[in-house]
Write a protein that holds these residues in place. Structure first.
Motif, PDB file in Angstrom:
ATOM      1  N   PRO A  35       7.950  -5.233  -2.091  1.00  0.00           N
ATOM      2  CA  PRO A  35       7.429  -6.066  -2.665  1.00  0.00           C
ATOM      3  C   PRO A  35       7.014  -6.115  -4.345  1.00  0.00           C
ATOM      4  O   PRO A  35       7.477  -5.240  -4.833  1.00  0.00           O
ATOM      5  CB  PRO A  35       5.567  -5.848  -2.228  1.00  0.00           C
ATOM      6  N   ARG A  36       6.567  -6.821  -5.544  1.00  0.00           N
ATOM      7  CA  ARG A  36       7.061  -7.145  -6.242  1.00  0.00           C
ATOM      8  C   ARG A  36       5.587  -6.959  -6.795  1.00  0.00           C
ATOM      9  O   ARG A  36       4.848  -5.613  -7.912  1.00  0.00           O
ATOM     10  CB  ARG A  36       7.428  -8.315  -6.852  1.00  0.00           C
ATOM     11  N   ARG A  37       4.523  -7.145  -6.450  1.00  0.00           N
ATOM     12  CA  ARG A  37       3.061  -6.757  -6.957  1.00  0.00           C
ATOM     13  C   ARG A  37       2.297  -6.482  -4.894  1.00  0.00           C
ATOM     14  O   ARG A  37       1.982  -6.933  -4.372  1.00  0.00           O
ATOM     15  CB  ARG A  37       2.252  -8.174  -7.296  1.00  0.00           C
ATOM     16  N   VAL A  38       1.773  -5.260  -5.525  1.00  0.00           N
ATOM     17  CA  VAL A  38       0.858  -4.725  -4.481  1.00  0.00           C
ATOM     18  C   VAL A  38      -0.306  -4.223  -4.670  1.00  0.00           C
ATOM     19  O   VAL A  38      -0.774  -3.685  -5.692  1.00  0.00           O
ATOM     20  CB  VAL A  38       1.724  -3.007  -4.299  1.00  0.00           C
ATOM     21  N   LEU A  39      -1.193  -4.655  -3.857  1.00  0.00           N
ATOM     22  CA  LEU A  39      -2.698  -4.036  -3.904  1.00  0.00           C
ATOM     23  C   LEU A  39      -2.721  -3.159  -3.042  1.00  0.00           C
ATOM     24  O   LEU A  39      -3.218  -3.361  -1.844  1.00  0.00           O
ATOM     25  CB  LEU A  39      -3.784  -5.008  -3.971  1.00  0.00           C
ATOM     26  N   GLU A  40      -3.846  -2.154  -3.150  1.00  0.00           N
ATOM     27  CA  GLU A  40      -4.763  -1.340  -2.337  1.00  0.00           C
ATOM     28  C   GLU A  40      -6.277  -0.859  -2.725  1.00  0.00           C
ATOM     29  O   GLU A  40      -6.680  -1.156  -3.964  1.00  0.00           O
ATOM     30  CB  GLU A  40      -3.717   0.378  -2.756  1.00  0.00           C
ATOM     31  N   VAL A  41      -6.765  -1.529  -1.404  1.00  0.00           N
ATOM     32  CA  VAL A  41      -8.237  -1.506  -1.843  1.00  0.00           C
ATOM     33  C   VAL A  41      -9.043  -0.324  -0.900  1.00  0.00           C
ATOM     34  O   VAL A  41      -8.698  -0.729   0.063  1.00  0.00           O
ATOM     35  CB  VAL A  41      -9.299  -3.344  -1.530  1.00  0.00           C
ATOM     36  N   GLY A  42      -8.989   1.073  -1.734  1.00  0.00           N
ATOM     37  CA  GLY A  42      -9.520   2.288  -1.503  1.00  0.00           C
ATOM     38  C   GLY A  42      -7.950   2.567  -1.306  1.00  0.00           C
ATOM     39  O   GLY A  42      -7.405   3.285  -0.101  1.00  0.00           O
ATOM     40  N   MET A  43      -8.454   3.914  -2.240  1.00  0.00           N
ATOM     41  CA  MET A  43      -6.926   4.808  -2.469  1.00  0.00           C
ATOM     42  C   MET A  43      -7.086   6.226  -1.421  1.00  0.00           C
ATOM     43  O   MET A  43      -8.655   6.441  -0.411  1.00  0.00           O
ATOM     44  CB  MET A  43      -7.305   5.650  -4.136  1.00  0.00           C
ATOM     45  N   GLY A  44      -6.853   6.829  -1.619  1.00  0.00           N
ATOM     46  CA  GLY A  44      -6.544   8.161  -0.758  1.00  0.00           C
ATOM     47  C   GLY A  44      -4.802   9.084  -0.070  1.00  0.00           C
ATOM     48  O   GLY A  44      -4.060   8.942  -1.191  1.00  0.00           O
ATOM     49  N   TYR A  45      -4.908   9.015   0.830  1.00  0.00           N
ATOM     50  CA  TYR A  45      -3.949   9.528   1.474  1.00  0.00           C
ATOM     51  C   TYR A  45      -2.352   8.639   1.767  1.00  0.00           C
ATOM     52  O   TYR A  45      -1.036   9.091   1.078  1.00  0.00           O
ATOM     53  CB  TYR A  45      -3.904   9.604   2.617  1.00  0.00           C
ATOM     54  N   THR A  46      -2.942   6.879   1.521  1.00  0.00           N
ATOM     55  CA  THR A  46      -1.797   5.956   1.352  1.00  0.00           C
ATOM     56  C   THR A  46      -0.639   6.264   0.070  1.00  0.00           C
ATOM     57  O   THR A  46      -0.133   5.905   0.126  1.00  0.00           O
ATOM     58  CB  THR A  46      -2.556   5.104   2.645  1.00  0.00           C
ATOM     59  N   THR A  47      -1.886   5.987  -1.146  1.00  0.00           N
ATOM     60  CA  THR A  47      -1.793   5.878  -2.267  1.00  0.00           C
ATOM     61  C   THR A  47      -0.476   6.175  -2.639  1.00  0.00           C
ATOM     62  O   THR A  47       1.154   6.093  -2.551  1.00  0.00           O
ATOM     63  CB  THR A  47      -2.864   5.727  -2.892  1.00  0.00           C
TER      64      THR A  47
END
Length: 278
Positions: A35-47
């Motif tokens: 992916p060229r644009r990535v959005l995460e909603v809710g940070m934490g272990y996955t970030t």
């Protein structure tokens, strides 16, 4: 990923969040979909998993772009038609259209730190420890108030990871921002509580009202009592593959040769870029 990475991200692991297997799963999605644009909603272990995967993929794409151009130039210089041997040479199966634009992914992580048990407030330090701060733009805001802080060109979104209560808001306000050419949204833990099941019914209604636009897959972690599912939504325009012929064969003319020539002419890395690919 190294032991140092595992040690650093362990500080972000909150057992009740249920992302132990989801984090590497998301990293693999980055490897697969680029992916060229990535959005995460809710940070934490996955970030940091997402950030590390994007950093790793960026290096890999640069290496592949140089190698693809080199193998193509050898064909062009001898006026040899592209063939299956070209296709199988390193990097094998590479589609020239994917390398026409530099791969510089943008990753935005949104979280207002309002969940007390979350490790969101520790993410910035872990990213710094891992040398990944450059890879992430952190937006300190709830999803409903993040628009003004998003980069101006942050659309279409190719991969979204939503680990927050506002899934319905996301569907209503962000689903149409997902890339219609195969963009993916991944929503956490909808399958095993009544409100989540209501959102799944709503999503099924969207799918029925927009035939051919949405592919949906629910994956359950059956050994967990909660935080135990992901819902994957893939947007699709239904367009046929760019270079595909009958029976899985590749058409080595038309768009393919045009794109291959263009990519071979563009991929002249600077000394600095070459050094970064090592």
């Amino acid at each position: 990923m190294t032991t140092d990475f595992d040690t650093a991200v362990a500080a972000l692991r909150v057992p009740g969040m249920g992302t132990e297997t989801i984090a590497p799963f998301l990293a693999n999605l980055v490897d697969i979909t680029r992916p060229r644009r990535v959005l995460e909603v809710g940070m934490g272990y996955t970030t940091p998993f997402l950030a590390a995967a994007l950093d790793r993929t960026s290096r890999r794409v640069r290496q592949e772009s140089v190698a693809l151009a080199a193998k193509t130039r050898s064909y062009l210089s001898s006026e040899t038609p592209l063939d299956d041997a070209w296709l199988r040479a390193e990097p094998p199966l590479a589609a020239p259209a994917s390398y026409l634009e530099p791969y510089r992914p943008v990753f935005v992580a949104v979280d207002d730190g309002s969940i007390a048990e979350s490790s969101a407030r520790q993410v910035a330090q872990v990213l710094d420890d891992l040398g990944l701060t450059h890879q992430v733009t952190i937006v300190d805001a709830p999803l409903r108030a993040c628009d003004a802080a998003l980069p101006p060109d942050f659309e279409p979104i190719d991969l979204a990871w939503v680990d927050a209560w506002d899934c319905l808001y996301f569907l209503d306000h962000f689903l149409d921002r997902i890339n219609p050419e195969g963009g993916v949204a991944v929503l956490h833990y909808l399958m095993t509580y009544p409100e989540g099941e209501a959102i799944l019914r709503y999503l099924a209604g969207l799918q029925r009202s927009r035939p051919g636009e949405l592919e949906i897959l629910n994956l359950l972690e059956p050994h967990k009592l909660r935080q135990n599912s992901v819902t994957m939504i893939r947007r699709t325009s239904g367009r046929p593959p760019r270079y595909a012929g009958p029976g899985g064969r590749i058409r080595y003319d038309g768009d393919l040769i045009d794109d291959a020539r263009t990519q071979a002419g563009q991929a002249h890395p600077t000394d600095k870029e070459q050094e970064r690919t090592k």
